[in-house]
Design an enzyme around this catalytic site. Structure first.
Site, PDB file in Angstrom:
ATOM      1  N   GLU A 159       9.778  -4.089  10.060  1.00 53.93           N
ATOM      2  CA  GLU A 159      10.126  -2.786   9.467  1.00 53.93           C
ATOM      3  C   GLU A 159      10.705  -1.833  10.503  1.00 53.93           C
ATOM      4  O   GLU A 159      10.112  -1.610  11.572  1.00 53.93           O
ATOM      5  CB  GLU A 159       8.879  -2.159   8.803  1.00 53.93           C
ATOM      6  CG  GLU A 159       9.192  -0.788   8.188  1.00 53.93           C
ATOM      7  CD  GLU A 159       8.213  -0.314   7.136  1.00 53.93           C
ATOM      8  OE1 GLU A 159       7.264  -1.044   6.803  1.00 53.93           O
ATOM      9  OE2 GLU A 159       8.420   0.819   6.630  1.00 53.93           O
TER      10      GLU A 159
ATOM     11  N   ASP B 114      -0.961  -6.175   0.179  1.00 55.43           N
ATOM     12  CA  ASP B 114      -1.323  -5.477   1.418  1.00 55.43           C
ATOM     13  C   ASP B 114      -2.829  -5.314   1.547  1.00 55.43           C
ATOM     14  O   ASP B 114      -3.508  -4.948   0.583  1.00 55.43           O
ATOM     15  CB  ASP B 114      -0.715  -4.065   1.413  1.00 55.43           C
ATOM     16  CG  ASP B 114       0.549  -3.977   2.233  1.00 55.43           C
ATOM     17  OD1 ASP B 114       0.724  -4.783   3.170  1.00 55.43           O
ATOM     18  OD2 ASP B 114       1.377  -3.090   1.934  1.00 55.43           O
TER      19      ASP B 114
ATOM     20  N   ASP C  10       0.834  -1.202   0.000  1.00 55.49           N
ATOM     21  CA  ASP C  10       0.000   0.000   0.000  1.00 55.49           C
ATOM     22  C   ASP C  10       0.874   1.260   0.000  1.00 55.49           C
ATOM     23  O   ASP C  10       0.374   2.378  -0.011  1.00 55.49           O
ATOM     24  CB  ASP C  10      -1.030  -0.003   1.140  1.00 55.49           C
ATOM     25  CG  ASP C  10      -0.399  -0.039   2.526  1.00 55.49           C
ATOM     26  OD1 ASP C  10       0.844  -0.160   2.629  1.00 55.49           O
ATOM     27  OD2 ASP C  10      -1.150   0.041   3.520  1.00 55.49           O
TER      28      ASP C  10
ATOM     29  N   LYS D 226      -1.249  -9.389   3.319  1.00 60.87           N
ATOM     30  CA  LYS D 226      -0.402  -8.870   4.405  1.00 60.87           C
ATOM     31  C   LYS D 226      -1.190  -7.849   5.216  1.00 60.87           C
ATOM     32  O   LYS D 226      -1.897  -7.021   4.638  1.00 60.87           O
ATOM     33  CB  LYS D 226       0.868  -8.227   3.835  1.00 60.87           C
ATOM     34  CG  LYS D 226       1.757  -7.591   4.912  1.00 60.87           C
ATOM     35  CD  LYS D 226       3.155  -7.306   4.422  1.00 60.87           C
ATOM     36  CE  LYS D 226       3.348  -5.973   3.749  1.00 60.87           C
ATOM     37  NZ  LYS D 226       2.999  -4.801   4.604  1.00 60.87           N
TER      38      LYS D 226
HETATM   39  O1  KIV Z   1       3.599  -1.055   1.540  1.00 58.87           O
HETATM   40  C1  KIV Z   1       4.754  -1.485   1.430  1.00 58.87           C
HETATM   41  O2  KIV Z   1       5.447  -1.259   0.444  1.00 58.87           O
HETATM   42  C2  KIV Z   1       5.292  -2.276   2.532  1.00 58.87           C
HETATM   43  C3  KIV Z   1       6.767  -2.569   2.527  1.00 58.87           C
HETATM   44  C4  KIV Z   1       7.528  -1.325   2.719  1.00 58.87           C
HETATM   45  C5  KIV Z   1       7.128  -3.616   3.493  1.00 58.87           C
HETATM   46  O3  KIV Z   1       4.581  -2.664   3.400  1.00 58.87           O
END
Ligand code: KIV
Length: 265
Positions: A183, A85, A46, A114
């Site tokens: 992260e 995500d 996201d 995720k």
């Molecule tokens: O949204 C994203 O790109 C992420 C990564 C930075 C792990 O969650």
């Protein structure tokens, strides 16, 4: 679409000590380049709310956005596992999470979803896994909580916070998550979590001792509006974009990226 890289294969890579390489992808063109370069996980992050849509954070990304970009990436990946995500507020209850994750799988062809959060998400993760939807967790600095933090800040430097992050990662594994993103946490904490878990850890700003690494593609190509210091521009010195992505894959596999300058103490 079912691709070559499976969750079982990623677990095998952890056991064998082979680094897992991940990059974000938001469209078919770049996803094809990542896939051909040997990236194991294409993450439809996201973060597209920032790098594609120009937002200050990820909070205004919608389910429609994620389904749309996920479908493009999934259609282009022959080998890479596609992780997508769940956007902000799309998993506030286990029931909402299941409904929205099903859309990502059915319409976006996501292979894994995720979501951000630790112990408080264990019930939701269990509900998703129970319905056959694989889940990647995300602890440490959770971008969807940026307002709570008052900015994108390193998490887990204090003992209590570090313990909460460790407990969160363990709770996600116990609930059935198949991997977890770490992260912006101190490298030593990420290493301890990686040793504690049997599922793979994928780090971003979490030091070299995670099982794998992920970066935002636009940071790797040096085209993000604000590139964080945890990232590296791999296009510098490379002939073209495929060569830059190949160099990122090589550097992660060799344990050369991230260096101490891309990590936190
Ligand atoms: O949204 C994203 O790109 C992420 C990564 C930075 C792990 O969650």
């Amino acid at each position: 679409m079912t691709n070559n890289i499976t969750i079982a294969r990623l677990r095998g890579m952890k056991q064998a000590g082979e680094k897992i390489v991940s990059l974000t992808a938001y469209d078919a063109g770049f996803a094809g380049i990542l896939d051909a370069a040997g990236v194991e996980i294409a993450l439809v992050g996201d973060s597209l709310g920032m790098v594609l849509q120009g937002g200050e954070d990820t909070l205004s990304v919608s389910m429609e956005d994620m389904v749309y970009h996920s479908r493009m990436v999934s259609g282009a990946c022959r080998r890479a596992l596609v992780v997508v995500d769940m956007p902000y507020r799309s998993y506030e209850t286990p029931a909402a999470a299941c409904e929205n994750a099903r859309r990502l799988v059915e319409q976006g062809k996501a292979e894994v979803v995720k979501l951000e959060g630790g112990e408080e998400q264990a019930q939701t993760v269990a509900a998703l896994v129970h319905r056959g939807i694989p889940v990647c967790g995300h602890v440490g600095m959770q971008p969807q909580s940026v307002k709570e933090y008052g900015g994108f800040k390193v998490q887990g430097r204090e003992k209590k916070q570090a313990e909460r992050i460790m407990a969160g990662a363990c709770a996600l594994e116990a609930a059935g998550a198949c991997m977890v993103v770490l992260e912006c946490i101190p490298a030593g904490l990420a290493e301890r979590i990686t040793m504690e878990l049997t599922i793979p850890t994928i780090g971003i700003g979490a030091g070299v001792n995670c099982d794998g690494q992920v970066l935002v593609l636009y940071d790797v190509l040096g085209i993000s509006p604000r590139s964080p210091h945890l990232a590296k521009n791999f296009l510098e010195g490379a002939e073209n974009i495929p060569a830059a992505v190949q160099e990122y894959v090589r550097a992660v596999k060799a344990g050369e990226f991230p260096g101490p300058e891309h990590s936190f103490k």
